[in-house]
Design a protein around this motif. Structure first.
Motif, PDB file in Angstrom:
ATOM      1  N   THR A  16       0.742  -1.197  -0.041  1.00  0.00           N
ATOM      2  CA  THR A  16       0.103   0.024  -0.038  1.00  0.00           C
ATOM      3  C   THR A  16       0.833   1.169   0.238  1.00  0.00           C
ATOM      4  OG1 THR A  16      -1.869  -1.217   1.188  1.00  0.00           O
ATOM      5  CG2 THR A  16      -1.919   1.171   1.316  1.00  0.00           C
ATOM      6  N   ILE A  17       1.814   1.145   0.704  1.00  0.00           N
ATOM      7  CA  ILE A  17       2.701   2.523   0.880  1.00  0.00           C
ATOM      8  C   ILE A  17       3.629   2.553  -0.603  1.00  0.00           C
ATOM      9  CG2 ILE A  17       4.904   3.310   1.838  1.00  0.00           C
ATOM     10  CD1 ILE A  17       3.775   1.816   4.557  1.00  0.00           C
ATOM     11  N   ARG A  18       3.742   1.519  -1.063  1.00  0.00           N
ATOM     12  CA  ARG A  18       4.165   1.645  -2.574  1.00  0.00           C
ATOM     13  C   ARG A  18       3.449   2.197  -3.380  1.00  0.00           C
ATOM     14  NH1 ARG A  18       6.301  -3.746  -1.260  1.00  0.00           N
ATOM     15  NH2 ARG A  18       8.226  -3.585  -0.584  1.00  0.00           N
ATOM     16  N   TYR A  19       2.153   1.762  -3.330  1.00  0.00           N
ATOM     17  CA  TYR A  19       1.145   2.294  -4.398  1.00  0.00           C
ATOM     18  C   TYR A  19       0.912   3.865  -4.169  1.00  0.00           C
ATOM     19  CZ  TYR A  19      -3.400   3.411  -6.234  1.00  0.00           C
ATOM     20  OH  TYR A  19      -4.294   4.091  -6.980  1.00  0.00           O
ATOM     21  N   ASP A  20       1.037   4.220  -2.904  1.00  0.00           N
ATOM     22  CA  ASP A  20       0.878   5.555  -2.591  1.00  0.00           C
ATOM     23  C   ASP A  20       2.025   6.385  -3.038  1.00  0.00           C
ATOM     24  OD1 ASP A  20      -1.407   5.189  -1.066  1.00  0.00           O
ATOM     25  OD2 ASP A  20      -0.312   5.259   0.946  1.00  0.00           O
ATOM     26  N   GLU A  21       3.291   5.759  -3.108  1.00  0.00           N
ATOM     27  CA  GLU A  21       4.578   6.389  -3.625  1.00  0.00           C
ATOM     28  C   GLU A  21       4.160   6.544  -5.426  1.00  0.00           C
ATOM     29  OE1 GLU A  21       9.325   5.996  -4.481  1.00  0.00           O
ATOM     30  OE2 GLU A  21       8.143   4.518  -3.096  1.00  0.00           O
ATOM     31  N   GLU A  22       3.709   5.233  -5.793  1.00  0.00           N
ATOM     32  CA  GLU A  22       3.444   5.252  -7.565  1.00  0.00           C
ATOM     33  C   GLU A  22       2.507   6.385  -7.723  1.00  0.00           C
ATOM     34  OE1 GLU A  22       1.593   1.694  -9.382  1.00  0.00           O
ATOM     35  OE2 GLU A  22       3.269   0.599  -8.210  1.00  0.00           O
ATOM     36  N   VAL A  23       1.518   6.667  -6.999  1.00  0.00           N
ATOM     37  CA  VAL A  23       0.572   7.737  -7.458  1.00  0.00           C
ATOM     38  C   VAL A  23       0.854   9.335  -6.855  1.00  0.00           C
ATOM     39  CG1 VAL A  23      -1.278   6.033  -7.721  1.00  0.00           C
ATOM     40  CG2 VAL A  23      -1.292   7.068  -5.543  1.00  0.00           C
ATOM     41  N   ASN A  24       2.243   9.016  -6.243  1.00  0.00           N
ATOM     42  CA  ASN A  24       2.503  10.384  -5.896  1.00  0.00           C
ATOM     43  C   ASN A  24       1.921  11.045  -4.660  1.00  0.00           C
ATOM     44  OD1 ASN A  24       4.761  10.701  -7.734  1.00  0.00           O
ATOM     45  ND2 ASN A  24       3.496  11.223  -9.486  1.00  0.00           N
ATOM     46  N   LEU A  25       1.636  10.210  -3.730  1.00  0.00           N
ATOM     47  CA  LEU A  25       0.991  10.804  -2.520  1.00  0.00           C
ATOM     48  C   LEU A  25       1.762  10.944  -1.428  1.00  0.00           C
ATOM     49  CD1 LEU A  25      -2.220   8.565  -2.595  1.00  0.00           C
ATOM     50  CD2 LEU A  25      -2.151  10.879  -2.810  1.00  0.00           C
ATOM     51  N   VAL A  26       2.919  10.008  -1.471  1.00  0.00           N
ATOM     52  CA  VAL A  26       4.109   9.969  -0.735  1.00  0.00           C
ATOM     53  C   VAL A  26       5.238   9.862  -1.338  1.00  0.00           C
ATOM     54  CG1 VAL A  26       5.375   8.955   1.391  1.00  0.00           C
ATOM     55  CG2 VAL A  26       2.827   9.190   1.298  1.00  0.00           C
ATOM     56  N   VAL A  27       6.288  10.749  -1.502  1.00  0.00           N
ATOM     57  CA  VAL A  27       7.429  10.588  -2.097  1.00  0.00           C
ATOM     58  C   VAL A  27       8.747  10.607  -1.260  1.00  0.00           C
ATOM     59  CG1 VAL A  27       9.169  11.555  -4.052  1.00  0.00           C
ATOM     60  CG2 VAL A  27       6.541  11.859  -4.087  1.00  0.00           C
ATOM     61  N   PRO A  28       8.988   9.509  -0.834  1.00  0.00           N
ATOM     62  CA  PRO A  28      10.095   9.325   0.257  1.00  0.00           C
ATOM     63  C   PRO A  28      11.608   9.502  -0.577  1.00  0.00           C
ATOM     64  CG  PRO A  28       9.530   7.310  -0.598  1.00  0.00           C
ATOM     65  CD  PRO A  28       8.431   8.103  -0.975  1.00  0.00           C
ATOM     66  N   GLU A  29      12.624   9.817   0.293  1.00  0.00           N
ATOM     67  CA  GLU A  29      13.935   9.912  -0.436  1.00  0.00           C
ATOM     68  C   GLU A  29      14.313   8.687  -0.580  1.00  0.00           C
ATOM     69  OE1 GLU A  29      16.665  12.749   1.212  1.00  0.00           O
ATOM     70  OE2 GLU A  29      15.019  14.195   1.939  1.00  0.00           O
ATOM     71  N   ARG A  30      15.184   8.685  -1.563  1.00  0.00           N
ATOM     72  CA  ARG A  30      15.974   7.248  -1.783  1.00  0.00           C
ATOM     73  C   ARG A  30      17.497   7.288  -1.301  1.00  0.00           C
ATOM     74  NH1 ARG A  30      13.307   2.945  -4.492  1.00  0.00           N
ATOM     75  NH2 ARG A  30      11.280   3.591  -5.156  1.00  0.00           N
ATOM     76  N   ARG A  31      17.808   6.232  -0.865  1.00  0.00           N
ATOM     77  CA  ARG A  31      19.379   6.318  -0.420  1.00  0.00           C
ATOM     78  C   ARG A  31      20.089   5.985  -1.679  1.00  0.00           C
ATOM     79  NH1 ARG A  31      18.303   1.991   4.612  1.00  0.00           N
ATOM     80  NH2 ARG A  31      17.171   3.780   6.040  1.00  0.00           N
ATOM     81  N   THR A  32      21.412   5.844  -1.796  1.00  0.00           N
ATOM     82  CA  THR A  32      22.266   5.648  -2.708  1.00  0.00           C
ATOM     83  C   THR A  32      22.044   4.279  -3.184  1.00  0.00           C
ATOM     84  OG1 THR A  32      24.245   4.965  -1.213  1.00  0.00           O
ATOM     85  CG2 THR A  32      24.128   7.362  -2.261  1.00  0.00           C
ATOM     86  N   ASN A  33      21.798   3.468  -2.313  1.00  0.00           N
ATOM     87  CA  ASN A  33      21.464   1.913  -2.903  1.00  0.00           C
ATOM     88  C   ASN A  33      20.057   1.841  -3.436  1.00  0.00           C
ATOM     89  OD1 ASN A  33      19.630   2.057  -0.565  1.00  0.00           O
ATOM     90  ND2 ASN A  33      21.063   0.180   0.645  1.00  0.00           N
ATOM     91  N   GLY A  34      19.088   2.840  -3.391  1.00  0.00           N
ATOM     92  CA  GLY A  34      17.841   2.863  -3.987  1.00  0.00           C
ATOM     93  C   GLY A  34      16.858   2.514  -3.035  1.00  0.00           C
TER      94      GLY A  34
END
Length: 133
Positions: A16-34
């Motif tokens: 669900t959290i990944r889906y929220d990211e997919e639809v740009n509801l939550v955009v977490p930062e990414r570490r250098t390892n992704g």
């Protein structure tokens, strides 16, 4: 924090959290390892989304509420308008369900439920019901 921990703290699964990211509801930062990393601000958004889901708000309404949540110059009338519209929709559905319940209650009471073939329920379904209900 990582997505697993964010899920534990919010009560949402990682999918669900990944889906929220997919639809740009939550955009977490990414570490250098992704890998995603969620900060306290992301967690507040995730909790808002989780509560909105529990209230069955649409993704569109959830998005608008998130925008307003982040806008410190918002006016509460905008928030109230979104939720008020949804509340009115629920009230309309409730009234429709109450009407349906009344019709079904009438039909169940009208049917004798015995060994005879007469059945007001079937009569109603084919449009041959007696009194209006």
């Amino acid at each position: 924090m990582n997505i697993g921990r964010a899920g534990q703290q919010s009560g949402l699964c990682a999918k669900t959290i990944r889906y929220d990211e997919e639809v740009n509801l939550v955009v977490p930062e990414r570490r250098t390892n992704g890998c995603r990393t969620y900060d306290s601000r992301d967690m507040h958004k995730i909790r808002v989304l989780q509560r909105a889901r529990n209230l069955s708000l649409s993704i569109g309404d959830s998005r608008l509420l998130l925008i307003l949540y982040e806008d410190r110059e918002r006016v509460s009338v905008d928030v109230k308008s979104i939720v008020g519209t949804y509340f009115a929709e629920i009230d309309g559905k409730f009234a429709g369900l109450q009407s349906l319940r009344d019709v079904l209650a009438y039909l169940v009471c009208a049917c004798r439920g015995d060994e005879l073939p007469d059945c007001p329920i079937l009569d109603d379904l084919v449009g041959e019901a007696g009194p209006e209900h």
